[in-house]
Design a protein around this motif. Structure first.
Motif, short mmCIF file in Angstrom:
data_model
loop_
_atom_site.label_atom_id
_atom_site.label_comp_id
_atom_site.label_asym_id
_atom_site.label_seq_id
_atom_site.Cartn_x
_atom_site.Cartn_y
_atom_site.Cartn_z
N GLU A 22 0.70 -1.28 0.04
CA GLU A 22 -0.15 0.02 0.04
C GLU A 22 0.88 1.20 0.08
O GLU A 22 0.63 2.31 -0.68
CB GLU A 22 -0.90 0.25 1.08
N LYS A 23 1.93 1.11 0.84
CA LYS A 23 2.73 2.43 1.03
C LYS A 23 3.43 2.46 -0.49
O LYS A 23 3.77 3.89 -0.97
CB LYS A 23 3.89 2.12 1.86
N VAL A 24 4.11 1.39 -1.11
CA VAL A 24 4.70 1.50 -2.18
C VAL A 24 3.90 2.15 -3.35
O VAL A 24 4.13 3.06 -4.16
CB VAL A 24 5.13 0.10 -2.64
N TYR A 25 2.54 1.64 -3.57
CA TYR A 25 1.59 2.07 -4.44
C TYR A 25 1.34 3.63 -4.15
O TYR A 25 1.27 4.29 -5.17
CB TYR A 25 0.24 1.50 -4.24
N GLN A 26 1.26 4.17 -2.98
CA GLN A 26 0.93 5.33 -2.47
C GLN A 26 1.96 6.39 -3.17
O GLN A 26 1.65 7.48 -3.78
CB GLN A 26 0.93 5.56 -1.31
N LYS A 27 3.31 6.09 -2.62
CA LYS A 27 4.35 6.81 -3.02
C LYS A 27 4.45 6.87 -4.46
O LYS A 27 4.62 8.02 -5.15
CB LYS A 27 5.86 6.10 -2.40
#
Length: 216
Positions: A22-27
Motif C-alpha cells: 500500500e505504501k509503495v503504491y501510494q508513493k
C-alpha cells in the motif's frame, strides 16, 4: 497550432520487499504527473504505465525514481539500521537538526548515532518511529521559535521534548530552575554547552534517562 502528442510508456522497476504494498503504491501514485497512469505492484516489482506527453512522462519518471529512492532508503533503515538524513527529511516532510534526532531516539531507548559527516543515521529504531520523532522535533521547533533564542538551545529543547514526550514549556521551566537556561530580553538563552545541559535536564526530567543517552 501543433497539438502535443500523447504517448504511452511502461516502466518495470524493483521495489523493496520490506515496505508494505500500500505504501509503495501510494508513493508511486503521488509521483506521477500525467493525465492517466496505471500502477501494479506484485512480487517485488512495480509496473508503471504512464500516458501523457513527452514532458509529462519525463517529469513523472523523474519523480518516480525519486520516490523509489526514498522507499529503498526506508528499506535500508528497516533491514540495515541506517538511512540518509535526506531520506528521513523527505519522508517526514520537515527539516530537523540531526543531532536532536539522535538524542531524542536515545531517550526513547534506541541506539542512535550519526556518520562523521552527519549525513547518515544509524539506529535500532524502526523507520516509523524515526519519522515520527523527526516530525515531533520539527513541530517543537515551530512552537518555540519565538520563545527560545539560539540554535543550540532550540536543539536541546526539541530533543528532550520529543525524546521524553514532555511539553517544550516544561523543558524550559525546568531548565530555568536548573540554571541551564536564562531569561534574556529577547527570550530564553542557553547558559552552557547544549549536550551538557541536555544531560543535566534529562536527569531531572527522568532519572533513568542517563544510561539511555550515553556519552554526550
Amino acid at each position: 497550432m501543433k497539438r502535443a502528442v500523447v504517448k504511452r510508456r511502461l516502466y518495470v522497476v524493483n521495489v523493496p520487499p520490506s515496505i508494505p504494498v500500500e505504501k509503495v503504491y501510494q508513493k508511486l501514485a503521488e509521483a506521477v504527473r500525467s493525465g492517466y497512469a496505471e500502477i501494479t505492484v506484485k512480487v517485488g516489482k512495480a509496473y508503471i504505465e504512464i500516458v501523457g506527453t513527452d514532458a509529462q512522462i519525463r517529469e513523472s519518471w523523474f519523480r518516480v525514481r525519486d520516490a523509489l529512492s526514498q522507499l529503498w532508503s526506508l528499506h535500508m533503515l528497516k533491514t540495515s539500521s541506517e538511512a540518509p538524513i535526506e531520506a528521513i527529511v523527505r519522508e517526514a516532510g520537515r527539516t530537523f537538526p540531526p543531532d536532536a534526532l539522535v538524542y531524542a531516539l536515545r531517550l526513547r531507548g534506541y541506539r542512535a548515532e550519526l556518520s562523521s559527516d552527519k549525513q547518515v543515521l544509524y539506529t535500532t529504531a524502526p523507520p516509523e518511529e524515526v519519522v515520527t520523532v523527526a516530525r515531533s522535533i520539527a513541530e517543537v521547533l515551530d512552537e518555540i521559535r519565538f520563545r527560545v533564542r539560539g540554535t543550540a538551545a532550540k536543539r536541546l529543547v526539541a530533543a528532550l521534548a520529543a525524546g521524553l514526550g514532555v511539553p517544550p514549556e516544561t523543558v524550559i521551566e525546568v531548565g530555568l530552575r536548573a540554571r541551564v537556561f536564562e531569561e534574556a530580553e529577547d527570550g530564553i538563552r542557553l547558559r552552557e554547552e547544549w549536550r551538557r545541559g541536555l544531560r543535566k535536564l534529562a536527569l531531572v526530567l527522568r532519572p533513568d534517562s542517563l544510561e539511555k543517552i550515553g556519552e554526550v
